[in-house]
Scaffold this motif. Structure first.
Motif, short mmCIF file in Angstrom:
data_model
loop_
_atom_site.label_atom_id
_atom_site.label_comp_id
_atom_site.label_asym_id
_atom_site.label_seq_id
_atom_site.Cartn_x
_atom_site.Cartn_y
_atom_site.Cartn_z
N ASN A 194 44.12 51.59 24.08
CA ASN A 194 45.57 51.67 24.24
C ASN A 194 46.10 51.63 25.72
OD1 ASN A 194 46.45 54.40 24.68
ND2 ASN A 194 45.44 54.39 22.85
N TRP A 195 47.23 51.33 26.20
CA TRP A 195 47.86 51.27 27.52
C TRP A 195 48.33 52.60 27.87
CZ3 TRP A 195 45.98 47.77 30.84
CH2 TRP A 195 45.54 46.73 30.56
N PHE A 196 48.03 53.49 27.42
CA PHE A 196 48.56 54.95 27.64
C PHE A 196 48.44 55.18 29.26
CE2 PHE A 196 48.11 59.57 28.45
CZ PHE A 196 49.43 60.07 28.25
N ASN A 197 49.53 55.36 29.73
CA ASN A 197 49.60 55.64 31.27
C ASN A 197 49.34 54.43 32.11
OD1 ASN A 197 48.49 59.32 32.59
ND2 ASN A 197 50.14 58.31 31.29
N GLY A 198 49.33 53.28 31.35
CA GLY A 198 48.86 52.08 32.23
C GLY A 198 47.49 52.17 32.84
N VAL A 199 46.59 53.02 32.07
CA VAL A 199 45.01 53.09 32.80
C VAL A 199 44.52 51.77 32.54
CG1 VAL A 199 42.97 54.47 32.42
CG2 VAL A 199 44.98 55.53 32.46
N LYS A 200 43.63 51.09 33.44
CA LYS A 200 43.15 50.07 33.27
C LYS A 200 42.29 49.79 31.97
CE LYS A 200 39.71 46.82 35.72
NZ LYS A 200 40.40 45.42 35.19
N MET A 201 42.45 48.93 31.32
CA MET A 201 41.90 48.80 29.90
C MET A 201 40.31 48.63 30.41
SD MET A 201 42.24 48.43 26.71
CE MET A 201 43.95 48.09 26.50
N PRO A 202 39.23 48.84 29.83
CA PRO A 202 37.96 48.50 30.21
C PRO A 202 37.61 47.42 29.75
CG PRO A 202 37.98 50.58 28.57
CD PRO A 202 39.41 50.16 28.62
N SER A 203 36.67 46.61 30.67
CA SER A 203 36.26 45.26 30.37
C SER A 203 35.28 45.19 29.11
CB SER A 203 35.74 44.78 31.36
OG SER A 203 36.50 44.50 32.41
N MET A 209 26.91 44.68 40.16
CA MET A 209 27.28 45.58 39.23
C MET A 209 28.84 45.40 38.78
SD MET A 209 25.65 49.34 40.51
CE MET A 209 25.84 50.15 38.89
N LEU A 210 28.97 45.47 37.60
CA LEU A 210 30.26 45.24 37.13
C LEU A 210 31.01 46.24 37.49
CD1 LEU A 210 29.54 43.72 33.44
CD2 LEU A 210 30.02 42.59 35.73
N GLN A 211 32.55 45.89 37.80
CA GLN A 211 33.56 47.15 38.11
C GLN A 211 33.62 48.01 36.71
OE1 GLN A 211 35.24 47.91 41.07
NE2 GLN A 211 35.77 49.48 39.42
N THR A 212 33.61 49.02 36.85
CA THR A 212 34.00 49.95 35.76
C THR A 212 35.19 50.17 35.57
OG1 THR A 212 33.65 51.80 37.09
CG2 THR A 212 31.77 51.28 35.99
N PRO A 213 36.03 50.51 34.63
CA PRO A 213 35.28 50.96 33.08
C PRO A 213 35.11 49.85 32.40
CG PRO A 213 37.47 51.23 32.95
CD PRO A 213 37.57 50.93 34.28
N TYR A 214 33.95 49.93 31.80
CA TYR A 214 33.78 48.76 30.74
C TYR A 214 32.90 49.06 29.45
CZ TYR A 214 29.04 47.96 33.33
OH TYR A 214 27.80 48.15 33.72
N TYR A 215 33.07 48.45 28.43
CA TYR A 215 32.15 48.82 27.12
C TYR A 215 30.97 47.66 27.26
CZ TYR A 215 36.42 50.64 25.30
OH TYR A 215 37.72 51.21 24.96
N LEU A 216 29.67 48.27 27.16
CA LEU A 216 28.54 47.33 27.31
C LEU A 216 27.92 47.23 25.86
CD1 LEU A 216 26.40 45.69 28.89
CD2 LEU A 216 25.40 47.78 29.53
N ILE A 217 27.92 46.11 25.22
CA ILE A 217 27.22 46.08 23.92
C ILE A 217 26.09 45.48 24.32
CG2 ILE A 217 27.54 44.90 21.82
CD1 ILE A 217 30.58 44.55 22.37
N ASP A 218 24.96 46.23 23.67
CA ASP A 218 23.67 45.78 23.83
C ASP A 218 23.16 45.07 22.63
OD1 ASP A 218 20.53 45.76 24.46
OD2 ASP A 218 20.49 47.39 25.39
#
Length: 365
Positions: A330-339, A1-10
Motif C-alpha cells: 500500500n501507499w502508506f506515508n507515500g513510501v516508494k512502492m517496491p519494484s 544493481m537495481l534501485q531498492t526497494p524491490y521484490y526479487l522473485i527467483d
C-alpha cells in the motif's frame, strides 16, 4: 544493481516448489490451483501454469486475472458476490463456489449453466491466530450444518473446505480430514469434486509428501471425487526476497538501522501477526534492529545478527517476501512502492515493474 526497494522473485527457487506440486498431482491425482489471494504476480505465471492446473480467487478482479493470465481452470469464490458483479464473475469462471446457501439461492438462476459448489465450514482448523481462523466463533466462512446443506445437495456438484493455515503437520491434516469425513462423508459421496483449500505446507522441507499423496488418493477413491488443492504460500515459499538499502544507523539502547522500505506498506502481515521478518545468515557478532522508514513507531522488521557493522548504503535481503506481500502492499506515508524483478532460470535479472509518483497520485483522487 537495481534501485531498492524491490521484490526479487527467483524462478529457480520457485521451480522447486512447483516440481513438488507436480509430484503430488502425479502420485495423488489431486489438481492444484494457485490461490491468487496470496500471490498474484502474473509476470511468473508463464512458469507456474506449466506445473499447476489453474487458479482460485476471492473476488471479481482475481477471477478475471486468473482467466486472462493463467492457463487451466478458473475457480471463483467470494465471501459475498454483489448483484452488479455476478454476471462478470460467471463470465470469467469455470466453477463458482458460494459461501452460503443464501448466496447460492440468490444467484441460483443466474448460475444455472455453471459448475457450482458450496463452502463448508468443518468448525476445526489449524490457525494459531483468531484473525485468520476460518473456524473461529461466529465465523461467516461457509455453511456448517449438514442438514441445511442437504437442502441444496441436488443443485451443486462440489464442496470447498478451507481449514488449514500454515499447517506443516501431516498428522494434523490427516486428523482434520478424518473429522470432515465423519461429519460430512455421506454428503461428500454425492459430490463430483472436493477442494481441500490451501494452507497445507506440503512443499516444505521434510514434509512426508508420499504419505500426503496416499491420503489424498485414498480420499478421492473412497468418495469418487476429483480432489483440488489451493496452494498459496506452498507454491511460492522461499522463492522471493525484498531487497532493501540501509539509509541511516543510530544507537538508542540498541543498534538500529533504517532501511528504504516499510513493513506497514510492503510486508503488512508482519505487523498484523506481530512476527519478525526472516534473514539468513543471522549469526554474526553485530546485532541490529532493522526498522522501516515510515512514521509508524512499530515499523520494525526484527532484530538480526550480522558479521559486520552496518553502514549507510549496505544492501539487505529480507527472505520469504512473496506471499501476502505484493497483494497487500500500500501507499502508506507515500513510501516508494517496491519494484518487482524476476531472476530468470538462466540467472539474468529482469525488472518487470517499477512504480512512481504517478502511481501514488492516481491511486487516490
Amino acid at each position: 544493481m537495481l534501485q531498492t526497494p524491490y521484490y526479487l522473485i527467483d524462478k529457480a527457487k520457485l521451480l522447486k516448489n512447483l516440481e513438488k506440486i507436480a509430484y503430488v498431482r502425479k502420485h495423488s491425482g489431486a489438481k492444484s490451483l494457485l490461490a491468487l489471494k496470496c500471490f498474484a504476480t502474473w509476470s511468473v505465471f508463464d512458469l507456474m501454469q506449466e506445473y499447476m492446473d489453474g487458479t482460485t480467487s476471492s473476488s471479481l478482479y482475481e477471477v478475471r486475472l486468473g482467466k486472462e493470465k493463467f492457463a487451466g481452470e478458473t475457480h471463483a469464490y467470494s465471501v459475498a458476490y454483489a448483484d452488479n458483479e455476478i454476471e462478470e464473475v460467471l463470465a470469467h469462471s469455470d466453477k463458482i463456489i458460494f459461501n452460503t446457501i443464501g448466496q447460492f439461492e440468490r444467484f441460483k438462476e443466474a448460475s444455472q449453466d455453471k459448475t457450482r459448489g458450496l463452502r463448508v465450514n468443518p468448525q476445526v482448523s489449524t490457525s494459531e491466530f483468531i484473525i485468520a481462523d476460518p473456524a473461529r466463533p461466529f465465523s461467516r466462512l461457509g455453511e456448517w450444518d449438514p442438514k441445511r446443506i442437504e437442502s441444496v445437495i441436488d443443485d451443486i456438484s462440489g464442496f470447498m473446505f478451507h481449514n488449514n493455515c500454515e499447517n506443516n503437520n501431516f498428522d494434523r491434516f490427516d486428523e482434520m480430514l478424518t473429522l470432515i469425513e465423519e461429519r460430512f462423508g455421506y454428503l461428500i459421496e454425492k459430490m463430483q469434486w472436493i477442494s481441500l483449500g490451501g494452507g497445507i505446507h506440503f512443499t516444505g522441507e521434510g514434509y512426508p509428501i508420499d504419505q500426503f499423496c496416499a491420503r489424498l488418493k485414498a480420499f478421492s477413491e473412497k468418495y469418487g471425487v476429483q480432489v483440488y488443492l489451493e496452494p498459496g504460500e506452498a507454491s511460492i515459499t522461499k522463492s522471493t526476497t525484498l531487497e532493501v538499502t540501509v539509509l541511516d544507523t543510530l544507537y538508542n539502547g540498541k543498534n538500529l538501522a533504517i532501511v528504504d522500505s516499510s513493513i506497514e506498506a510492503h510486508m503488512l502481515d508482519l505487523l498484523i501477526y506481530r512476527e519478525n521478518a526472516r534473514m539468513t545468515p543471522c549469526d554474526g557478532d553485530h546485532e541490529y534492529m532493522i526498522c522501516g522508514k515510515s512514521c509508524l513507531a512499530g515499523d520494525i522488521f526484527g532484530e538480526f545478527k550480522f558479521n559486520h557493522e552496518l553502514k549507510v548504503g549496505d544492501r539487505i535481503s529480507i527472505e520469504d517476501a512473496a506471499g501476502y506481500t505484493m497483494v497487500k502492499k500500500n501507499w502508506f506515508n507515500g513510501v516508494k512502492m517496491p519494484s518487482i524483478a524476476v531472476k530468470q532460470l538462466d540467472g539474468t535479472i529482469e525488472l518487470v515493474r517499477e512504480f512512481d509518483y504517478d502511481d501514488f497520485m492516481h491511486n487516490l483522487s
